[in-house]
Design a protein around this motif. Structure first.
Motif, PDB file in Angstrom:
ATOM      1  N   TRP A 124      33.727 -10.830 -23.245  1.00 20.01           N
ATOM      2  CA  TRP A 124      35.188 -10.529 -22.655  1.00 20.01           C
ATOM      3  C   TRP A 124      35.331  -8.919 -22.014  1.00 20.01           C
ATOM      4  O   TRP A 124      34.290  -8.064 -22.247  1.00 20.01           O
ATOM      5  N   GLU A 125      36.492  -8.889 -21.316  1.00 13.85           N
ATOM      6  CA  GLU A 125      36.761  -7.503 -20.582  1.00 13.85           C
ATOM      7  C   GLU A 125      37.323  -6.658 -21.730  1.00 13.85           C
ATOM      8  O   GLU A 125      38.601  -7.378 -22.012  1.00 13.85           O
TER       9      GLU A 125
ATOM     10  N   LEU B 295      36.323  -8.962 -12.824  1.00 17.93           N
ATOM     11  CA  LEU B 295      35.156  -8.649 -13.636  1.00 17.93           C
ATOM     12  C   LEU B 295      34.368  -9.865 -14.122  1.00 17.93           C
ATOM     13  O   LEU B 295      33.014 -10.190 -14.114  1.00 17.93           O
ATOM     14  N   ILE B 296      35.193 -10.814 -14.935  1.00 15.75           N
ATOM     15  CA  ILE B 296      34.492 -11.831 -15.556  1.00 15.75           C
ATOM     16  C   ILE B 296      34.299 -12.826 -14.344  1.00 15.75           C
ATOM     17  O   ILE B 296      32.952 -13.464 -14.544  1.00 15.75           O
TER      18      ILE B 296
ATOM     19  N   GLN C 201      33.009 -11.976 -11.477  1.00 16.67           N
ATOM     20  CA  GLN C 201      31.539 -11.440 -11.139  1.00 16.67           C
ATOM     21  C   GLN C 201      30.440 -11.652 -12.201  1.00 16.67           C
ATOM     22  O   GLN C 201      29.395 -11.888 -11.625  1.00 16.67           O
ATOM     23  N   TYR C 202      30.692 -11.629 -13.482  1.00 19.79           N
ATOM     24  CA  TYR C 202      29.709 -12.028 -14.557  1.00 19.79           C
ATOM     25  C   TYR C 202      29.360 -13.485 -14.410  1.00 19.79           C
ATOM     26  O   TYR C 202      28.073 -13.657 -14.242  1.00 19.79           O
ATOM     27  N   VAL C 203      30.237 -14.330 -14.232  1.00 20.16           N
ATOM     28  CA  VAL C 203      29.852 -15.715 -14.215  1.00 20.16           C
ATOM     29  C   VAL C 203      29.153 -16.083 -12.745  1.00 20.16           C
ATOM     30  O   VAL C 203      27.996 -16.667 -12.868  1.00 20.16           O
ATOM     31  N   GLU C 204      29.526 -15.537 -11.793  1.00 16.98           N
ATOM     32  CA  GLU C 204      28.619 -15.607 -10.592  1.00 16.98           C
ATOM     33  C   GLU C 204      27.080 -14.990 -10.530  1.00 16.98           C
ATOM     34  O   GLU C 204      26.267 -15.476 -10.247  1.00 16.98           O
ATOM     35  N   ALA C 205      27.022 -13.858 -11.290  1.00 19.90           N
ATOM     36  CA  ALA C 205      25.911 -13.611 -11.777  1.00 19.90           C
ATOM     37  C   ALA C 205      25.089 -14.382 -12.387  1.00 19.90           C
ATOM     38  O   ALA C 205      23.686 -14.530 -12.146  1.00 19.90           O
ATOM     39  N   LEU C 206      25.431 -15.169 -13.453  1.00 17.77           N
ATOM     40  CA  LEU C 206      24.829 -15.915 -14.193  1.00 17.77           C
ATOM     41  C   LEU C 206      24.236 -17.002 -13.294  1.00 17.77           C
ATOM     42  O   LEU C 206      23.296 -17.575 -13.487  1.00 17.77           O
ATOM     43  N   VAL C 207      25.130 -17.795 -12.545  1.00 17.20           N
ATOM     44  CA  VAL C 207      24.906 -18.777 -11.754  1.00 17.20           C
ATOM     45  C   VAL C 207      23.812 -18.602 -10.672  1.00 17.20           C
ATOM     46  O   VAL C 207      23.318 -19.354 -10.122  1.00 17.20           O
ATOM     47  N   ALA C 208      23.992 -17.156 -10.243  1.00 17.61           N
ATOM     48  CA  ALA C 208      22.944 -16.687  -9.287  1.00 17.61           C
ATOM     49  C   ALA C 208      21.652 -16.856  -9.792  1.00 17.61           C
ATOM     50  O   ALA C 208      20.411 -17.003  -9.386  1.00 17.61           O
ATOM     51  N   ARG C 209      21.311 -16.624 -11.162  1.00 17.05           N
ATOM     52  CA  ARG C 209      20.164 -16.540 -11.925  1.00 17.05           C
ATOM     53  C   ARG C 209      19.747 -18.050 -12.083  1.00 17.05           C
ATOM     54  O   ARG C 209      18.614 -18.473 -12.121  1.00 17.05           O
ATOM     55  N   TRP C 210      20.623 -18.809 -12.859  1.00 18.28           N
ATOM     56  CA  TRP C 210      20.656 -20.350 -12.988  1.00 18.28           C
ATOM     57  C   TRP C 210      21.648 -21.125 -12.671  1.00 18.28           C
ATOM     58  O   TRP C 210      22.923 -20.847 -13.119  1.00 18.28           O
ATOM     59  N   PRO C 211      21.743 -21.920 -11.583  1.00 21.08           N
ATOM     60  CA  PRO C 211      22.827 -22.501 -10.898  1.00 21.08           C
ATOM     61  C   PRO C 211      23.410 -23.402 -11.850  1.00 21.08           C
ATOM     62  O   PRO C 211      22.805 -23.819 -12.907  1.00 21.08           O
ATOM     63  N   ASP C 212      24.523 -23.718 -11.607  1.00 21.21           N
ATOM     64  CA  ASP C 212      25.655 -24.502 -12.429  1.00 21.21           C
ATOM     65  C   ASP C 212      25.010 -25.894 -12.557  1.00 21.21           C
ATOM     66  O   ASP C 212      24.456 -26.458 -11.632  1.00 21.21           O
ATOM     67  N   MET C 213      25.311 -26.570 -13.422  1.00 24.14           N
ATOM     68  CA  MET C 213      24.933 -27.902 -13.613  1.00 24.14           C
ATOM     69  C   MET C 213      26.083 -28.768 -12.320  1.00 24.14           C
ATOM     70  O   MET C 213      26.946 -28.583 -12.332  1.00 24.14           O
ATOM     71  N   SER C 214      25.415 -29.816 -11.957  1.00 25.30           N
ATOM     72  CA  SER C 214      26.127 -30.678 -11.102  1.00 25.30           C
ATOM     73  C   SER C 214      25.949 -32.153 -11.311  1.00 25.30           C
ATOM     74  O   SER C 214      24.965 -32.570 -11.928  1.00 25.30           O
TER      75      SER C 214
ATOM     76  N   LEU D 245      27.513  -4.612 -16.959  1.00 24.61           N
ATOM     77  CA  LEU D 245      28.936  -4.582 -16.427  1.00 24.61           C
ATOM     78  C   LEU D 245      29.922  -3.983 -17.325  1.00 24.61           C
ATOM     79  O   LEU D 245      31.151  -3.850 -16.785  1.00 24.61           O
ATOM     80  N   GLY D 246      29.620  -3.565 -18.593  1.00 25.17           N
ATOM     81  CA  GLY D 246      30.794  -3.103 -19.400  1.00 25.17           C
ATOM     82  C   GLY D 246      31.521  -3.808 -20.164  1.00 25.17           C
ATOM     83  O   GLY D 246      32.543  -3.774 -20.622  1.00 25.17           O
ATOM     84  N   LEU D 247      30.869  -5.348 -20.128  1.00 21.93           N
ATOM     85  CA  LEU D 247      31.664  -6.191 -20.881  1.00 21.93           C
ATOM     86  C   LEU D 247      31.080  -6.412 -22.476  1.00 21.93           C
ATOM     87  O   LEU D 247      30.140  -5.944 -22.604  1.00 21.93           O
ATOM     88  N   VAL D 248      31.993  -7.230 -23.199  1.00 24.92           N
ATOM     89  CA  VAL D 248      31.777  -7.097 -24.604  1.00 24.92           C
ATOM     90  C   VAL D 248      30.993  -8.720 -24.732  1.00 24.92           C
ATOM     91  O   VAL D 248      31.336  -9.682 -24.223  1.00 24.92           O
ATOM     92  N   CYS D 249      30.025  -8.773 -25.525  1.00 23.17           N
ATOM     93  CA  CYS D 249      29.052  -9.614 -25.972  1.00 23.17           C
ATOM     94  C   CYS D 249      29.210 -10.081 -27.124  1.00 23.17           C
ATOM     95  O   CYS D 249      28.672  -9.193 -27.999  1.00 23.17           O
ATOM     96  N   PHE D 250      29.701 -11.307 -27.682  1.00 20.87           N
ATOM     97  CA  PHE D 250      29.970 -11.627 -28.878  1.00 20.87           C
ATOM     98  C   PHE D 250      29.347 -12.981 -29.400  1.00 20.87           C
ATOM     99  O   PHE D 250      29.460 -14.005 -28.526  1.00 20.87           O
ATOM    100  N   ASP D 251      28.466 -13.106 -30.703  1.00 17.29           N
ATOM    101  CA  ASP D 251      28.085 -14.340 -31.024  1.00 17.29           C
ATOM    102  C   ASP D 251      29.152 -14.902 -31.975  1.00 17.29           C
ATOM    103  O   ASP D 251      29.128 -14.499 -33.222  1.00 17.29           O
TER     104      ASP D 251
END
Length: 124
Positions: free
Chosen positions: A8-9, A44-45, A47-60, A110-116
């Protein structure tokens, strides 16, 4: 079985307890809308998702078995797991050893918080 992360932002919570409270509040506000209506992700969120799917494309639905096997995401498209400043997503357990550290590092960059949410702890 999947491994989930929340990103989250906002300001980084002081500790795991504060992060848990923040996550629960954000989840209530943004993911539990009446009728399942979510708000558009913040830039910003997105941008984050787009960077993830640039690394591993979305399921289709058109993916062959090999493409599905390479994808770490437990569902897709990933952008559907966003609402406002919150992104809550899952990874297939067999791929989370590679994808989770990448996702956490990207969030930090990206300055976002990451939480498990399973372990109720901030990811450094």
């Amino acid at each position: 079985m999947s491994y989930d992360l929340a990103v989250w932002e906002g300001d980084r919570p002081a500790d795991d307890a504060a992060a848990t409270a923040t996550f629960e509040d954000l989840y209530r506000q943004h993911m539990r809308h009446t009728g399942g209506q979510k708000t558009a992700p913040t830039p910003l969120i997105r941008q984050y998702v787009e960077a993830l799917v640039a690394r591993w494309p979305d399921m289709s639905p058109d993916d062959d078995e090999e493409a599905e096997e390479a994808c770490p995401w437990s569902d897709g498209p990933l952008i559907n797991n966003t609402s406002g400043p919150l992104f809550y997503f899952g990874m297939v357990f067999s791929k989370c050893q590679e994808a989770a550290p990448f996702a956490a590092d990207l969030a930090r960059t990206l300055g976002l918080v990451c939480f498990d949410p399973q372990d109720q702890r901030l990811i450094s």
